[in-house]
Motif scaffolding. Structure first.
Motif, short mmCIF file in Angstrom:
data_model
loop_
_atom_site.label_atom_id
_atom_site.label_comp_id
_atom_site.label_asym_id
_atom_site.label_seq_id
_atom_site.Cartn_x
_atom_site.Cartn_y
_atom_site.Cartn_z
N ARG A 9 28.23 30.99 78.64
CA ARG A 9 28.50 31.14 76.78
C ARG A 9 28.44 32.92 76.49
O ARG A 9 28.15 33.54 76.79
CB ARG A 9 27.52 30.36 76.41
N PHE A 10 29.57 33.28 76.33
CA PHE A 10 30.11 34.72 75.29
C PHE A 10 30.05 34.05 73.74
O PHE A 10 31.58 32.72 73.25
CB PHE A 10 31.27 34.86 76.40
N TYR A 11 30.01 34.73 73.25
CA TYR A 11 29.89 34.88 71.40
C TYR A 11 30.60 35.23 71.21
O TYR A 11 29.75 37.38 71.19
CB TYR A 11 28.10 34.04 71.10
N ALA A 48 28.86 41.05 70.70
CA ALA A 48 29.25 39.57 71.66
C ALA A 48 27.61 39.47 72.66
O ALA A 48 27.40 40.38 72.84
CB ALA A 48 30.42 40.59 72.73
N ARG A 49 27.55 38.27 72.53
CA ARG A 49 25.96 37.59 73.33
C ARG A 49 26.74 37.24 74.68
O ARG A 49 27.93 36.31 74.01
CB ARG A 49 25.46 37.31 71.77
N HIS A 50 25.83 37.42 75.25
CA HIS A 50 25.74 36.48 76.74
C HIS A 50 24.83 35.92 77.27
O HIS A 50 23.42 36.06 76.93
CB HIS A 50 26.00 37.82 77.62
N GLN A 51 24.98 34.32 77.57
CA GLN A 51 24.10 33.68 77.70
C GLN A 51 24.07 33.45 79.16
O GLN A 51 25.52 32.29 78.78
CB GLN A 51 23.49 32.69 77.05
N ALA A 52 24.09 33.42 79.97
CA ALA A 52 24.24 32.17 81.85
C ALA A 52 22.55 31.26 81.56
O ALA A 52 21.45 32.25 81.97
CB ALA A 52 24.35 33.15 82.83
N ASP A 53 22.90 30.51 82.12
CA ASP A 53 21.82 29.39 82.94
C ASP A 53 22.87 28.74 84.62
O ASP A 53 23.68 28.75 84.19
CB ASP A 53 22.03 28.55 81.81
N ALA A 69 17.00 28.31 85.25
CA ALA A 69 17.31 30.25 85.48
C ALA A 69 17.87 30.58 84.27
O ALA A 69 18.95 29.65 83.98
CB ALA A 69 17.60 30.51 86.48
N SER A 70 17.96 31.40 83.18
CA SER A 70 18.44 31.85 82.22
C SER A 70 18.60 33.24 82.41
O SER A 70 17.36 34.00 82.02
CB SER A 70 17.93 30.77 80.37
N TYR A 71 19.38 33.90 81.42
CA TYR A 71 20.17 35.39 81.37
C TYR A 71 20.49 35.25 79.91
O TYR A 71 21.51 35.14 79.54
CB TYR A 71 20.38 35.77 82.49
N VAL A 72 19.95 36.09 79.28
CA VAL A 72 20.49 36.42 77.46
C VAL A 72 20.54 38.08 77.47
O VAL A 72 19.38 38.62 77.80
CB VAL A 72 19.59 35.87 76.65
N ALA A 73 21.52 38.65 76.95
CA ALA A 73 21.39 39.96 75.78
C ALA A 73 22.09 39.40 75.27
O ALA A 73 23.24 39.13 74.86
CB ALA A 73 22.35 40.25 77.17
#
Length: 464
Positions: A9-11, A48-53, A69-73
């Motif tokens: 997901r890209f905000y 921009a916020r990045h979230q990968a799952d 597993a998740s990664y958020v920046a």
């Protein structure tokens, strides 16, 4: 029956610009000293916020496996420019800015296995968070700060559920070990760095028979403060009011006992919460000057009593839901003679009316009201609100028209007071929530998402 998948997901960038204008009338010992006119510009940017799952759900014989597993920046920027004019007192210009940059890595692995007549779940969860932030004031009226918090959380947990006829039992235990390293301007601060090792038990007993249902629950959870609350910063709001963080803030533990009874469309519940090391917003004097500083602090404990009655019968096209709830805190602040904290009850009443005129045409009339509420040192006035809505769908839910009117009587004002040590603050503000809106929705090839992941590190995500 194995399933594996990923989501990214890209905000996009969000920006808000606004102004803050106000007039301050200054009194000392009951005598007027002057008037200050304040003009301010605020710019808030969320790049921009990045979230990968990623996830895996599968079975190995009777053993169920669920991995996430998740990664958020994410980043956050805020700029303030204020000008204060006064004929009697000195003028002032204040320019301040703040930045926050955070990264989160998390993973969760859960196993499920049928054991005896029940079900056993166990697993592990870990997360690593790096949250950096700074605050600068060009004129150095308040000191600049730079904080970097690196936190590692490792947990193991297990719970077992067992049905016994009309009864059902469940019990669980979670162990967490947290290492939090705190840096200020690149130097580790041992007094603000923390190590935590805690056990969190939970248990539940329920009974079901026909239209009757009873349940008794106990849980012990933890609420860790947000990373912003932990930062060593002092934000300038005006010359008599600052807002700050608290590096010494500890998490609060919450013990909760709740009982619920249900008969058909009637629901009655009551509960009690005990907050150990309660986190409460407090106002006090900044460096013993005539300046109020608002920040979060820990207090030994606080208690909360609550209860509610909900009735939701259905009469063909009319489906009302009425709720009456009670809420009351029990908190005693140090050195309080009774003027800082009030432990009085709050009553809330709501009536949600839904009208199903047909399968495609629905309406709602919702009324909500609340008496004065007391939370920590804060007292907020009660108010009432009335909302209306109509919804009509066409072409098998592809086209939807929604018409709504919110806060029709413009009654949702924000009126509250915050008592403190040597200082008080009152606010009376129109929330401008009265509105009329028309929403038109058209669904193109609508399908349910096939993503089955639940994410990891969800509690950490909320702290960011």
């Amino acid at each position: 029956s194995n399933s594996i998948g990923a989501s990214y997901r890209f905000y996009t960038n969000y920006r808000m610009d606004g102004t803050m204008d106000g007039v301050q009338n200054i009194y000392k010992n009951g005598m007027s000293e002057g008037t200050i006119t304040q003009n301010g510009n605020v710019e808030i940017r969320t790049p921009a916020r990045h979230q990968a799952d990623v996830y895996y759900v599968g079975r190995l014989g009777k053993l169920g496996i669920d991995f996430n597993a998740s990664y958020v920046a994410m980043r956050f920027k805020e700029n303030h420019a204020q000008t204060e004019h006064s004929d009697q007192l000195s003028g002032r210009e204040v320019h301040s800015s703040g930045n926050q940059r955070s990264h989160l890595w998390a993973g969760k692995l859960v196993f499920e296995y049928p054991l005896w007549h029940g079900n056993l779940n166990w697993g592990t969860e870990f997360s690593y968070t790096d949250s950096w932030g700074n605050f600068t004031n060009k004129e150095q009226i308040v000191a600049s700060s730079e904080t970097d918090i690196k936190e590692r959380n490792r947990a193991v947990f297990a719970d077992y559920s067992l049905p016994l006829g009309k009864f059902s039992l469940s019990a669980g235990l979670r162990y967490e070990h947290v290492v939090s390293d705190y840096y200020s301007f690149g130097t580790k601060q041992d007094d603000a760095s923390r190590r935590y090792s805690n056990f969190f038990p939970s248990a539940s007993l329920s009974w079901n028979s026909g239209k009757w249902s009873l349940q008794l629950n106990y849980s012990n959870k933890i609420n860790r403060p947000s990373y912003r609350s932990l930062r060593n910063f002092v934000q300038y709001n005006n010359r008599y009011g600052y807002e700050g963080g608290n590096p010494e803030l500890r998490p609060e533990q919450i013990h909760n006992i709740e009982v619920t009874g249900v008969y058909s469309w009637l629901n009655i519940s009551a509960g009690y919460k005990y907050y150990k090391d309660a986190i409460i917003w407090t106002r006090g004097l900044y460096q013993n000057k005539a300046i109020a500083l608002t920040a979060a602090y820990n207090y030994d404990h606080s208690e909360l009593y609550y209860a509610s009655v909900v009735a939701s019968p259905k009469f063909k096209w009319y489906q009302p839901t009425a709720e009456v709830s009670y809420l009351q805190q029990n908190f005693h602040a140090p050195n309080d003679d009774g003027s800082l904290v009030k432990n009085k009850p709050t009553v809330t009443f709501s009536l949600l009316n839904q009208f199903a005129f047909s399968k495609t045409f629905m309406g709602r009339v919702n009324f909500w009201t609340r008496t004065r509420i007391y939370q920590g040192f804060q007292e907020a006035n009660g108010f009432a609100s009335l909302n209306l809505a109509l919804r009509k769908s066409f072409y098998n839910e592809r086209l939807i028209l929604s018409l709504s009117a919110n806060d029709i009587f413009d009654s949702m004002r924000e009126r509250w007071g915050l008592n403190g040590y040597g200082t008080t603050m009152d606010k009376d503000c129109n929330t401008y929530s009265r509105s009329v809106s028309l929403t038109v929705t058209y669904n193109f090839n609508a399908k349910r998402s096939k993503y089955k992941g639940t994410g990891a590190g969800n509690a950490e995500k909320s702290r960011l």
